[in-house]
Structures are given as C-alpha cells and as structure tokens.
Design an enzyme around this catalytic site. Structure first.
Site, PDB file in Angstrom:
ATOM      1  N   GLY A  97       0.815  -1.224   0.000  1.00 32.06           N
ATOM      2  CA  GLY A  97       0.000   0.000   0.000  1.00 32.06           C
ATOM      3  C   GLY A  97       0.840   1.261   0.000  1.00 32.06           C
ATOM      4  O   GLY A  97       0.313   2.359   0.204  1.00 32.06           O
ATOM      5  N   GLU A 103       5.406   2.994   8.208  1.00 29.53           N
ATOM      6  CA  GLU A 103       5.132   1.751   8.961  1.00 29.53           C
ATOM      7  C   GLU A 103       6.391   1.313   9.713  1.00 29.53           C
ATOM      8  O   GLU A 103       6.325   0.884  10.868  1.00 29.53           O
ATOM      9  CB  GLU A 103       4.672   0.658   8.000  1.00 29.53           C
ATOM     10  CG  GLU A 103       3.288   0.938   7.420  1.00 29.53           C
ATOM     11  CD  GLU A 103       2.860  -0.001   6.316  1.00 29.53           C
ATOM     12  OE1 GLU A 103       1.674  -0.004   5.980  1.00 29.53           O
ATOM     13  OE2 GLU A 103       3.707  -0.723   5.761  1.00 29.53           O
TER      14      GLU A 103
HETATM   15  C1  5RP Z   1       0.772  -1.177   3.336  1.00 29.36           C
HETATM   16  C2  5RP Z   1       1.102  -2.526   3.865  1.00 29.36           C
HETATM   17  C3  5RP Z   1      -0.040  -3.445   4.141  1.00 29.36           C
HETATM   18  O1  5RP Z   1       0.046  -3.870   5.469  1.00 29.36           O
HETATM   19  C4  5RP Z   1       0.073  -4.642   3.234  1.00 29.36           C
HETATM   20  O2  5RP Z   1       0.128  -4.183   1.887  1.00 29.36           O
HETATM   21  C5  5RP Z   1      -1.120  -5.592   3.405  1.00 29.36           C
HETATM   22  O3  5RP Z   1      -2.274  -4.986   2.940  1.00 29.36           O
HETATM   23  P1  5RP Z   1      -3.701  -5.663   2.965  1.00 29.36           P
HETATM   24  O4  5RP Z   1      -4.146  -5.707   4.389  1.00 29.36           O
HETATM   25  O5  5RP Z   1      -4.544  -4.746   2.107  1.00 29.36           O
HETATM   26  O6  5RP Z   1      -3.598  -7.043   2.364  1.00 29.36           O
HETATM   27  O7  5RP Z   1       2.222  -2.883   4.073  1.00 29.36           O
HETATM   28  O8  5RP Z   1       1.923  -0.446   2.993  1.00 29.36           O
END
Ligand code: 5RP
Length: 219
Positions: A97, A103
């Site tokens: 994302g 994060e």
């Molecule tokens: C965003 C992330 C999310 O935690 C990862 O992409 C998982 O996403 P989702 O819960 O939509 O499967 O690292 O940067």
C-alpha cells in the site's frame, strides 16, 4: 470463506491487543481498514494513536480517535498492521500500500508488533510478492541500476507517489534467502528511503485467519 471475510475475522481478533491506556500504533492497508471499522463498530476506547498513512489518519479521526505526531510521543506499547508476506521467523514484506517507511518508523517505536493477516500471506521464503523500495524521485534510475546489479528486476509503480512525496520501485522475481543482509544492503543505496523488508524489526505476534478461525503465533 472469502479473503475479505478472513481479513474481517483477524481484524476483529486484533481488538484484544489494544492497550487499555496509552498510545496505539496503526498501520495501513485493507486489513487495517477493517480493524479501524471494528474499533468504531464495537466502540473500543483508544486513548490516542499514531498513524502510518494519511488514509489511516483520516479513518481514525472519522471514528473519533485522536491522532498524534510521532514526534510528540515516547516509544509506545503496541503497533498493529497487516503484511504482504510473513515468514516463520516473523519477518515480513510490507509496502503493497506504499506506506512502508512510516510503517517501519512506527514499528521501530513499538514494544510489540502484532501482524494481522489472512492465511494467504504466510510463506516459507519471502519474495513471491514484489519487494517495494521507496526512493527519492531524483535517484530512481540510479537506484534501479544498482538493484539490477544485485540481481533484482525493479519496476516503477505507475502513478504512485507516497505520503512522503517519493516513488516506489517493486522488485519482481526476487526470492530472499538472507533477509537481514538484503535489508541492510538495499537501505544503504543512496536515494533509498527504505525497503519494505521488515527483517531486523519483524513482528512479535502473528494473528492469521483461516476457515477454522484466528490462530496466534508468538515469538
Ligand atoms: C501497506 C502494507 C499493508 O500492510 C500490506 O500491503 C497488506 O495490505 P492488505 O491488508 O490490504 O492485504 O504494508 O503499505
């Protein structure tokens, strides 16, 4: 059961990890969206939060949670976030994302990192999911050249500008045998903001949903 339903199950289970007092760290992604919705739905009290993306901040504020600037906080108790892949050593690929840097900052400040995923995210070896690397735009081509020499196949994520005003190179077909070494090597390339490999600071608890329910792995 659909993947969406599994995400909903695990998001609800994560409510038990919200501290009674103090700050909650909140990640990003569709599983986290369900987690925030569950906080609102079950009227769980959250003193204050730190957030890993503009979208998460907006959603938290929407359910009445006070969002703090991490610069105003001391290290805090619990960070809850999803992942794109998790291995048996509690290491992860994150950044699908595009929120990997924030994060990683929030994860580094947390005493405990609770990772919430559906069963499809569990892997033996990281790297099936393209590994995201956040780069400063003027360094994009030079970083890509260096990554190619390292054996990766970097692809610019089209139309993606991160909340930090940077770009993402996704490394395809790059199975990761030594996650800690690779994390250090990629982070050392000039122009890299951070790589979405969470090996040095992995998670402490994995909550994963299957058709049988939510399972817990603790380090
Ligand atoms: C965003 C992330 C999310 O935690 C990862 O992409 C998982 O996403 P989702 O819960 O939509 O499967 O690292 O940067």
């Amino acid at each position: 059961m659909t993947q969406d339903e599994l995400k909903e199950m695990v998001a609800k289970a994560a409510l038990d990890y919200i501290p009674r007092d103090g700050i909650l760290g909140v990640g990003s992604g569709s599983t986290v969206v369900k987690f925030i919705e569950a906080i609102g739905k079950y009227k769980i009290k959250v003193d204050a939060a730190v957030s890993s993306s503009n979208k998460t901040t907006e959603l938290l504020k929407g359910i009445g949670v006070r969002v703090l600037d991490p610069n105003e906080c001391e290290p805090y108790g619990c960070y809850i976030d999803g992942a794109d892949e998790v291995n048996p050593e509690f290491m992860m690929i994150k950044g699908g994302g595009a929120c990997l840097t924030r994060e990683k900052i929030l994860a580094s400040m947390a005493e405990k990192f609770v990772c919430i995923v559906d069963k499809s995210k569990l892997v033996d070896t990281l790297g099936h999911f393209p590994l995201p690397v956040e780069v400063i735009p003027m360094a994009r081509c030079q970083v890509a050249r260096t990554l190619k020499v390292m054996g990766a196949n970097p692809v610019l994520r089209q139309g993606c500008i991160t909340d930090n005003g940077c770009e993402i190179l996704d490394l395809h077909d790059f199975m990761i045998e030594s996650p800690i070494t690779l994390e250090d090597e990629i982070n050392a390339i000039p122009g890299v903001v951070t790589v979405g490999l969470f090996a040095r600071r992995g998670c402490d608890v994995v909550l994963y949903a299957t058709e049988d329910g939510v399972h817990t792995r603790t380090k």
